[in-house]
Scaffold this motif. Structure first.
Motif, mmCIF file in Angstrom:
data_model
loop_
_atom_site.group_PDB
_atom_site.id
_atom_site.type_symbol
_atom_site.label_atom_id
_atom_site.label_comp_id
_atom_site.label_asym_id
_atom_site.label_seq_id
_atom_site.Cartn_x
_atom_site.Cartn_y
_atom_site.Cartn_z
ATOM 1 N N THR A 27 1.892 0.313 12.677
ATOM 2 C CA THR A 27 1.275 -0.616 11.684
ATOM 3 C C THR A 27 1.928 -0.228 10.290
ATOM 4 O OG1 THR A 27 -0.630 -1.005 12.894
ATOM 5 C CG2 THR A 27 -0.663 -1.391 10.481
ATOM 6 N N GLY A 28 1.795 1.077 9.868
ATOM 7 C CA GLY A 28 2.225 1.693 8.713
ATOM 8 C C GLY A 28 3.751 1.440 8.479
ATOM 9 N N SER A 29 4.685 1.494 9.684
ATOM 10 C CA SER A 29 6.032 1.454 9.751
ATOM 11 C C SER A 29 6.672 0.153 9.782
ATOM 12 C CB SER A 29 6.516 2.336 10.947
ATOM 13 O OG SER A 29 6.300 3.595 10.998
ATOM 14 N N PHE A 30 5.893 -0.687 10.232
ATOM 15 C CA PHE A 30 6.499 -2.292 10.337
ATOM 16 C C PHE A 30 5.833 -2.943 9.117
ATOM 17 C CE2 PHE A 30 7.055 -1.173 14.770
ATOM 18 C CZ PHE A 30 8.456 -1.787 15.015
ATOM 19 N N GLU A 31 4.829 -2.548 8.497
ATOM 20 C CA GLU A 31 4.197 -3.416 7.538
ATOM 21 C C GLU A 31 5.292 -3.752 6.379
ATOM 22 O OE1 GLU A 31 0.176 -3.959 5.017
ATOM 23 O OE2 GLU A 31 0.720 -2.079 5.929
ATOM 24 N N SER A 32 6.098 -2.734 6.003
ATOM 25 C CA SER A 32 6.977 -2.890 4.862
ATOM 26 C C SER A 32 7.975 -4.306 5.207
ATOM 27 C CB SER A 32 7.797 -1.755 4.623
ATOM 28 O OG SER A 32 6.850 -0.757 4.223
ATOM 29 N N SER A 33 8.264 -4.636 6.467
ATOM 30 C CA SER A 33 8.965 -5.441 6.813
ATOM 31 C C SER A 33 8.532 -7.047 6.541
ATOM 32 C CB SER A 33 9.370 -5.343 8.327
ATOM 33 O OG SER A 33 9.971 -4.302 8.666
ATOM 34 N N PHE A 34 7.085 -6.983 6.461
ATOM 35 C CA PHE A 34 6.497 -8.132 6.182
ATOM 36 C C PHE A 34 6.256 -8.555 4.707
ATOM 37 C CE2 PHE A 34 5.944 -7.289 10.549
ATOM 38 C CZ PHE A 34 6.053 -8.317 11.114
ATOM 39 N N PHE A 322 -1.290 -5.129 0.617
ATOM 40 C CA PHE A 322 -0.787 -4.219 1.528
ATOM 41 C C PHE A 322 -1.722 -3.196 2.279
ATOM 42 C CE2 PHE A 322 1.757 -0.498 2.590
ATOM 43 C CZ PHE A 322 3.240 -1.115 3.098
ATOM 44 N N PHE A 323 -2.399 -2.454 1.412
ATOM 45 C CA PHE A 323 -3.209 -1.549 1.999
ATOM 46 C C PHE A 323 -4.544 -2.115 2.580
ATOM 47 C CE2 PHE A 323 -7.183 1.099 1.844
ATOM 48 C CZ PHE A 323 -6.845 2.214 2.306
ATOM 49 N N LEU A 324 -4.871 -3.076 2.535
ATOM 50 C CA LEU A 324 -5.920 -3.989 3.097
ATOM 51 C C LEU A 324 -5.557 -4.640 4.301
ATOM 52 C CD1 LEU A 324 -9.076 -4.755 2.948
ATOM 53 C CD2 LEU A 324 -8.312 -6.730 1.949
ATOM 54 N N SER A 325 -4.223 -5.082 4.268
ATOM 55 C CA SER A 325 -3.645 -5.597 5.408
ATOM 56 C C SER A 325 -3.483 -4.405 6.562
ATOM 57 C CB SER A 325 -2.265 -6.119 5.073
ATOM 58 O OG SER A 325 -1.497 -6.377 6.110
ATOM 59 N N PHE A 326 -2.958 -3.089 5.874
ATOM 60 C CA PHE A 326 -2.915 -2.029 7.109
ATOM 61 C C PHE A 326 -4.249 -1.872 7.809
ATOM 62 C CE2 PHE A 326 -3.712 2.638 7.616
ATOM 63 C CZ PHE A 326 -2.913 2.862 8.461
#
Length: 379
Positions: A27-34, A322-326
């Motif tokens: 989750t933490g690694s792929f989130e930056s792709s979105f 970003f944080f809440l999405s994680f």
């Protein structure tokens, strides 16, 4: 005799938690792709947490996997070990290759054959590596236990290990030695390399193989090692966090690049040891929670990545910070994966399939029949 007397509850718990932590890492690694993170402390904490867990998770997992592999060989012999590996690893990987993996690859760029090969097994790469390690184990276990030369050297190694294994100084030296291995550390991401390719990454195989071999060898002197781990867990943790925090400080300031790999490697060894030691110290007793997830974690890990990617996509579409999405994606994925296990997998043929229990009785009968035949021949 310092082998375990029975089930190792602490390592059972450690293995299940390491599997579940895959949700946090991915989750933490792929989130930056979105969606891009901001410079806020909360957003940075997501990236730091994912990097920290990625640092030690798979090395610690392969140590535990190696030790349980040796236990399985001790209980069932080489043939029984390999039959169980086929049922527990090979066939689930085949099943995932026609179900979960294609669904996951829909989120990746696989527009060319080479890109498809590189994406390969996505999050199931570790099962592929475990199969390779298992095949190599059969060969080396025979050499060390069935030949005079191997038996003599095995006893010398055990004598050395009883005194020095799990010593923080030895682990620092081990980190320094692995530092010289090429290409297990990515200069681009400043972290452990990621490879899910159908063509195994030889450098990662060697790197993770070292940890698997340590677990495999450590089984025969586990009680000696465990006593040291239980006493020294806080030393490993302190050294690991100190090395990792220094690495992060240099990384964020873009300074001392020559030290990144060494500090990262030291923290990998220390934090992996600290994680295993912590669970050996504080979770080494029957626990209903860990007992449940020791069975559920395999399924949860197999199905989690498509859920993570879908959740991150929709949360980004809805412009959730970003944080809440994680947080939402992690909790949602864990919840859905766990519920699907409880309702669809637990106590079903799927659960038996993943546990390697389908065909187990037949294999056990064949092994007993062979052993009986051997006794009659000797008689």
């Amino acid at each position: 005799m310092t082998k375990p007397n029975g089930r190792i509850f602490g390592l059972d718990a450690a293995r299940s938690v390491l599997m579940l932590l895959g949700i946090v890492v991915h989750t933490g690694s792929f989130e930056s792709s979105f969606q891009p993170p901001s410079d806020s402390p909360l957003d940075n904490s997501v990236l730091i947490l994912a990097s920290l867990v990625h640092n030690f998770r798979m090395p610690a997992f392969f140590v535990v996997a190696g030790l349980f592999a040796a236990m399985l060989i001790d209980h069932r012999g080489l043939r029984g070990f390999w039959q169980q590996r086929v049922r527990r690893l090979f066939w689930p990987l085949v099943a995932a290759s026609v179900t979960v993996i294609p669904i996951t690859l829909a989120s990746f760029d696989v527009s060319t054959p080479q890109k498809l090969i590189d994406a390969g097994l996505v999050h199931m790469w570790f099962v592929y590596y475990l199969l390779i390690f298992s095949a190599v184990t059969v060969v080396f276990y025979w050499l060390f236990h069935k030949t005079v030369f191997g038996q003599r050297n095995h006893e010398l190694l055990k004598s050395f290990a009883r005194r020095w294994f799990a010593n923080p100084i030895i682990l620092l030296l081990a980190a320094a030695l692995t530092y010289w291995l090429p290409e297990y550390f990515s200069n681009q991401s400043a972290a452990l390399e990621n490879s899910s390719s159908l063509v195994p990454n030889i450098y990662l195989l060697v790197f993770y193989g070292i940890f698997f071999a340590l677990g495999l060898f450590g089984y025969s002197i586990w009680q000696t090692i465990e006593n040291k781990l239980r006493k020294l867990w806080w030393i490993y943790l302190t050294l690991g966090l100190l090395a990792f925090s220094t690495y992060l400080s240099l990384l964020f300031s873009n300074a001392g690049q020559d030290w990144w790999k060494l500090l990262y490697t030291i923290s990998t060894w220390m934090l992996a040891a600290a994680f295993i030691a912590f669970f050996s110290r504080f979770a080494n007793k029957p626990n209903r929670f860990f007992a449940y997830f020791s069975e559920a974690s395999y399924w949860i890990y197999i199905v989690h990545l498509p859920i993570v990617l879908a959740a991150l996509y929709w949360l980004a579409e809805w412009q959730v910070p970003f944080f809440l999405s994680f947080v939402i994606s992690t909790v949602f994925t864990f919840g859905i994966s766990t519920l699907s296990y409880h309702w669809l997998v637990k106590d079903t043929i799927i659960g038996k399939f993943l546990a390697g229990k389908i065909g187990q009785n037949r294999s056990t009968k064949q092994m007993r029949k062979q052993q009986s035949g051997n006794k009659k021949t000797r008689g």
